[in-house]
Design an enzyme around this catalytic site. Structure first.
Site, PDB file in Angstrom:
ATOM      1  N   ASP A 267      -0.660  -2.638   8.459  1.00 34.72           N
ATOM      2  CA  ASP A 267       0.702  -2.138   8.693  1.00 34.72           C
ATOM      3  C   ASP A 267       0.834  -0.749   8.057  1.00 34.72           C
ATOM      4  O   ASP A 267       1.818  -0.451   7.385  1.00 34.72           O
ATOM      5  CB  ASP A 267       1.738  -3.124   8.123  1.00 34.72           C
ATOM      6  CG  ASP A 267       3.187  -2.712   8.462  1.00 34.72           C
ATOM      7  OD1 ASP A 267       3.377  -1.933   9.426  1.00 34.72           O
ATOM      8  OD2 ASP A 267       4.108  -3.159   7.760  1.00 34.72           O
TER       9      ASP A 267
ATOM     10  N   ASN B 231       9.051  -6.370  -1.316  1.00 34.63           N
ATOM     11  CA  ASN B 231       9.220  -7.686  -0.699  1.00 34.63           C
ATOM     12  C   ASN B 231       7.934  -8.502  -0.578  1.00 34.63           C
ATOM     13  O   ASN B 231       7.966  -9.719  -0.647  1.00 34.63           O
ATOM     14  CB  ASN B 231       9.834  -7.505   0.696  1.00 34.63           C
ATOM     15  CG  ASN B 231      10.080  -8.814   1.406  1.00 34.63           C
ATOM     16  OD1 ASN B 231      10.907  -9.609   0.979  1.00 34.63           O
ATOM     17  ND2 ASN B 231       9.333  -9.057   2.478  1.00 34.63           N
TER      18      ASN B 231
ATOM     19  N   GLN C 156       1.332 -10.277   5.664  1.00 31.81           N
ATOM     20  CA  GLN C 156       2.163  -9.758   4.568  1.00 31.81           C
ATOM     21  C   GLN C 156       2.991 -10.879   3.934  1.00 31.81           C
ATOM     22  O   GLN C 156       4.196 -10.981   4.157  1.00 31.81           O
ATOM     23  CB  GLN C 156       3.097  -8.652   5.093  1.00 31.81           C
ATOM     24  CG  GLN C 156       2.334  -7.397   5.519  1.00 31.81           C
ATOM     25  CD  GLN C 156       3.207  -6.440   6.321  1.00 31.81           C
ATOM     26  OE1 GLN C 156       3.836  -6.842   7.292  1.00 31.81           O
ATOM     27  NE2 GLN C 156       3.210  -5.184   5.931  1.00 31.81           N
TER      28      GLN C 156
ATOM     29  N   ASP D 281       5.352 -12.911   1.607  1.00 29.63           N
ATOM     30  CA  ASP D 281       6.464 -12.503   0.743  1.00 29.63           C
ATOM     31  C   ASP D 281       6.240 -12.959  -0.697  1.00 29.63           C
ATOM     32  O   ASP D 281       5.741 -14.064  -0.939  1.00 29.63           O
ATOM     33  CB  ASP D 281       7.780 -13.121   1.247  1.00 29.63           C
ATOM     34  CG  ASP D 281       8.438 -12.275   2.314  1.00 29.63           C
ATOM     35  OD1 ASP D 281       7.716 -11.594   3.063  1.00 29.63           O
ATOM     36  OD2 ASP D 281       9.690 -12.309   2.411  1.00 29.63           O
TER      37      ASP D 281
ATOM     38  N   ARG E 202      11.678   5.040  -2.975  1.00 31.02           N
ATOM     39  CA  ARG E 202      12.375   4.507  -1.814  1.00 31.02           C
ATOM     40  C   ARG E 202      11.908   3.054  -1.742  1.00 31.02           C
ATOM     41  O   ARG E 202      10.730   2.771  -1.562  1.00 31.02           O
ATOM     42  CB  ARG E 202      11.977   5.302  -0.569  1.00 31.02           C
ATOM     43  CG  ARG E 202      12.519   4.749   0.756  1.00 31.02           C
ATOM     44  CD  ARG E 202      11.436   3.968   1.422  1.00 31.02           C
ATOM     45  NE  ARG E 202      11.722   3.625   2.812  1.00 31.02           N
ATOM     46  CZ  ARG E 202      11.031   2.726   3.482  1.00 31.02           C
ATOM     47  NH1 ARG E 202      10.039   2.070   2.903  1.00 31.02           N
ATOM     48  NH2 ARG E 202      11.314   2.459   4.730  1.00 31.02           N
TER      49      ARG E 202
ATOM     50  N   ASP F  20      11.429  -0.460  -0.211  1.00 28.45           N
ATOM     51  CA  ASP F  20      11.250  -0.949   1.153  1.00 28.45           C
ATOM     52  C   ASP F  20      11.826  -2.357   1.321  1.00 28.45           C
ATOM     53  O   ASP F  20      11.625  -3.223   0.466  1.00 28.45           O
ATOM     54  CB  ASP F  20       9.737  -0.963   1.446  1.00 28.45           C
ATOM     55  CG  ASP F  20       9.413  -1.420   2.847  1.00 28.45           C
ATOM     56  OD1 ASP F  20       9.738  -0.693   3.799  1.00 28.45           O
ATOM     57  OD2 ASP F  20       8.807  -2.508   2.995  1.00 28.45           O
TER      58      ASP F  20
ATOM     59  N   TYR G  41      15.591  -8.814   1.709  1.00 31.03           N
ATOM     60  CA  TYR G  41      14.929 -10.090   2.011  1.00 31.03           C
ATOM     61  C   TYR G  41      14.261 -10.748   0.807  1.00 31.03           C
ATOM     62  O   TYR G  41      13.453 -11.657   0.972  1.00 31.03           O
ATOM     63  CB  TYR G  41      13.854  -9.853   3.082  1.00 31.03           C
ATOM     64  CG  TYR G  41      14.302  -8.982   4.222  1.00 31.03           C
ATOM     65  CD1 TYR G  41      15.273  -9.420   5.114  1.00 31.03           C
ATOM     66  CD2 TYR G  41      13.790  -7.696   4.389  1.00 31.03           C
ATOM     67  CE1 TYR G  41      15.717  -8.616   6.144  1.00 31.03           C
ATOM     68  CE2 TYR G  41      14.224  -6.872   5.426  1.00 31.03           C
ATOM     69  CZ  TYR G  41      15.184  -7.337   6.301  1.00 31.03           C
ATOM     70  OH  TYR G  41      15.627  -6.534   7.319  1.00 31.03           O
ATOM     71  N   LEU G  42      14.588 -10.317  -0.419  1.00 27.72           N
ATOM     72  CA  LEU G  42      13.790 -10.754  -1.578  1.00 27.72           C
ATOM     73  C   LEU G  42      13.914 -12.242  -1.890  1.00 27.72           C
ATOM     74  O   LEU G  42      12.958 -12.857  -2.335  1.00 27.72           O
ATOM     75  CB  LEU G  42      14.188  -9.952  -2.830  1.00 27.72           C
ATOM     76  CG  LEU G  42      14.067  -8.423  -2.736  1.00 27.72           C
ATOM     77  CD1 LEU G  42      14.268  -7.802  -4.107  1.00 27.72           C
ATOM     78  CD2 LEU G  42      12.748  -7.992  -2.127  1.00 27.72           C
TER      79      LEU G  42
ATOM     80  N   GLU H 176      16.156   0.926   1.371  1.00 30.10           N
ATOM     81  CA  GLU H 176      15.983   0.736   2.804  1.00 30.10           C
ATOM     82  C   GLU H 176      16.562  -0.641   3.139  1.00 30.10           C
ATOM     83  O   GLU H 176      15.929  -1.669   2.910  1.00 30.10           O
ATOM     84  CB  GLU H 176      14.504   0.782   3.216  1.00 30.10           C
ATOM     85  CG  GLU H 176      14.367   0.790   4.733  1.00 30.10           C
ATOM     86  CD  GLU H 176      13.215  -0.038   5.291  1.00 30.10           C
ATOM     87  OE1 GLU H 176      12.861   0.200   6.453  1.00 30.10           O
ATOM     88  OE2 GLU H 176      12.695  -0.929   4.596  1.00 30.10           O
TER      89      GLU H 176
ATOM     90  N   HIS I 127       9.291   7.152  10.246  1.00 29.35           N
ATOM     91  CA  HIS I 127       7.949   6.680  10.601  1.00 29.35           C
ATOM     92  C   HIS I 127       7.969   5.390  11.405  1.00 29.35           C
ATOM     93  O   HIS I 127       6.939   4.987  11.944  1.00 29.35           O
ATOM     94  CB  HIS I 127       7.147   6.458   9.319  1.00 29.35           C
ATOM     95  CG  HIS I 127       7.770   5.434   8.423  1.00 29.35           C
ATOM     96  ND1 HIS I 127       8.954   5.678   7.745  1.00 29.35           N
ATOM     97  CD2 HIS I 127       7.419   4.157   8.114  1.00 29.35           C
ATOM     98  CE1 HIS I 127       9.281   4.594   7.048  1.00 29.35           C
ATOM     99  NE2 HIS I 127       8.374   3.663   7.258  1.00 29.35           N
TER     100      HIS I 127
END
Length: 539
Positions: A61, A103, A169, A171, A199, A201, A205-206, A243, A308
């Site tokens: 990613d 995350n 990925q 969590d 920044r 990311d 969603y933590l 973000e 991006h």
């Protein structure tokens, strides 16, 4: 309130190190290459560089799948190269922030490898496991094009693990105090090298809780406030930028009472800027600005046109999404997840006046604007590359081999340069634009300089003017006594602007506005299609 609010009115530049400049001719941009180009960024007027992830990663990613949070990817250089970049950035009076991926990790991270293979390891509890894939069923799937579930079966562990993004990925488990402390250690490690903040990311969603959509939970905000407290206590001159791709009412809590994030991206505004210029009607943009709650005095928005990722159309209605897709991404390859994988210039049909207009509009708004690397020269995209790579092709420095990005002899670069069509590097490059005083690069440079001369842009103060004309985006910054009036025509026909109530002088205007003569009889200015004029009110 903090004494040092340097982040209030600055211009960010988002840079993909891998795509920027190759210093050792291996076909991959690197930290030394970026260091060599700092004078270019200074010349443009950049105040703060935002680095996409530079950490070791399998690159499934593009680096957001981190395998080691305490090092630099060998493709990009060493920790010493990073320190040099930070020092050289500061020498030029600029700042630098890094991506902090809070995350998740990569499934190749040593923590996860240990967790999956040893149930007694302390790392097993670094991640979120389940015997069933039915838990947290109210959480949406974000990468709808590739993922069928937020759970993936892990053969070694004999359990499912939770992931909000790709299945490579997993969590992190923020109910584990050890994870909470680990992320703070990571922050200290990089802040001690002298960077100016992060920044952060994917922060909504933590934490996961049954019966919720697992986004924006109170427990998540509680932990984010801990990160801010660490910054305020030990690194008071540094910032956290959120973000959080959320609706305005869900976005506002990320500022807390001025004790959570210093800054947050203004996600809901961005797609409506594109809708407004496509429809020649600014209603949706003004509506979302009016619906956005006020933020604390020591906080600031980050505004942007592109970045991006795909241009997200999540935070719009279904009708708006269909409109944007049909207008800007008529071919299936131009779409990704709930978004559009195109750069700014192709979205505007390559029209330099429209691109300049959108930047003027962005620079007129409250918030610190972000420029995505290459957009300052109007770079194109390659929709035939996979995933989001189409908007991450190498920077076009000159008409020399490999667009001046790399001297690698066989031309094998990490991604191919754009060498065909209107956006080919032989024509569209930094060298050509720096020589042309009317180029997009030089027009933007002028706008940035002007913005910096007027500290009214530090504030949140704004008033919409001339609202009866839906084709105009006209904004008063500051007071009617000595503020600025920024008028933008988002239509393809000339628009009259009645300035009879104001005593103004022209500060700047777009290249396609042949005259800013105001008719003395009725106080009317005729604004050309896709043109703008900024005025200073004479006090």
């Amino acid at each position: 309130m903090e004494k040092n609010l340097w982040y209030k009115n600055l211009v960010f530049y988002e840079v993909h190190t891998r795509a920027f400049f190759d210093s050792n001719n291996d076909g991959i941009g690197d930290l030394r290459g970026l260091t060599q180009k700092l004078d270019y960024l200074k010349h443009l007027g950049v105040d703060c560089i935002w680095l996409l992830p530079i950490y070791p990663s399998p690159l499934k990613d593009d680096g957001y799948d981190i395998s080691d949070f305490y090092n630099v990817h060998p493709d990009l250089g060493t920790l010493d190269d990073f320190k040099t970049l930070v020092e050289e950035t500061h020498k030029r009076g600029m700042r630098i922030i890094a991506d902090l991926v809070v995350n998740h990790t990569s499934d190749q991270c040593a923590w996860f490898k240990e967790a999956e293979s040893n149930p007694d390891s302390p790392y097993r509890d670094y991640y979120v496991w389940s015997d069933t894939d039915q838990k947290y069923s109210d959480a949406r799937i974000i990468f709808i094009d590739t993922e069928q579930s937020n759970w993936t079966w892990n053969e070694k562990a004999g359990k499912y693990f939770w992931h909000r993004f790709y299945d490579c990925q997993p969590d992190l488990n923020y109910d584990n105090p050890a994870v909470r402390e680990e992320m703070k250690s990571i922050m200290r490690f990089w802040l001690d090298m002298g960077i100016d903040g992060f920044r952060a990311d994917a922060v909504p969603y933590l934490i996961e809780r049954e019966g919720t959509n697992c986004e924006n939970l109170p427990e998540t905000h509680e932990y984010l406030k801990e990160l801010r407290a660490l910054i305020d206590r030990d690194y008071p001159d540094c910032i956290l930028l959120a973000e959080a791709n959320q609706w305005p009412q869900d976005l506002r809590p990320y500022f807390g009472n001025g004790d959570e994030f210093h800054m947050a991206f203004r996600f809901p505004l961005m797609p409506r800027i594109y809708k407004s210029i496509a429809a020649g009607d600014t209603t949706s943009m003004i509506n979302i600005l009016e619906k956005t709650p006020e933020i604390p005095e020591n906080c600031q928005w980050c505004t942007f046109l592109r970045n991006h990722d795909e241009l997200t159309v999540e935070m719009v209605t279904e009708d708006e999404r269909e409109f944007l897709w049909n207008f800007y991404a008529p071919e299936a390859r131009m779409r990704l997840n709930l978004g559009i994988r195109r750069r700014l210039a192709p979205l505007m049909g390559g029209d330099p006046y429209k691109i300049e207009l959108l930047y003027a509009l962005l620079f007129s708004l409250p918030g610190a604007p972000i420029i995505y690397f290459g957009d300052e020269i109007g770079m194109g995209d390659n929709i035939w590359l996979n995933d989001r790579d189409g908007v991450r092709t190498p920077m076009q420095w000159s008409a020399a081999k490999n667009a001046g990005f790399s001297e690698r002899e066989d031309g094998r670069l990490f991604l191919p340069v754009i060498d065909q069509g209107d956006y080919r590097y032989q024509v569209l490059n930094v060298e050509n634009q720096m020589k042309d005083e009317n180029s997009l690069f030089n027009r933007l440079r002028g706008l940035i300089a002007l913005r910096k001369q007027n500290d009214i842009f530090d504030t949140q103060e704004m008033e919409f003017l001339f609202r009866e004309n839906k084709g105009l985006f006209a904004i008063l910054r500051g007071s009617r006594r000595d503020g600025l009036i920024c008028v933008h025509n988002l239509t393809d026909t000339p628009q009259p602007v009645d300035l009879s109530g104001f005593n103004v002088r022209v500060l700047t205007q777009s290249a396609n506005q042949s005259s800013s003569y105001i008719n003395t009889e009725d106080g009317t200015l005729l604004l050309e299609p896709y043109a703008y004029v900024w005025f200073k009110i004479n006090s």
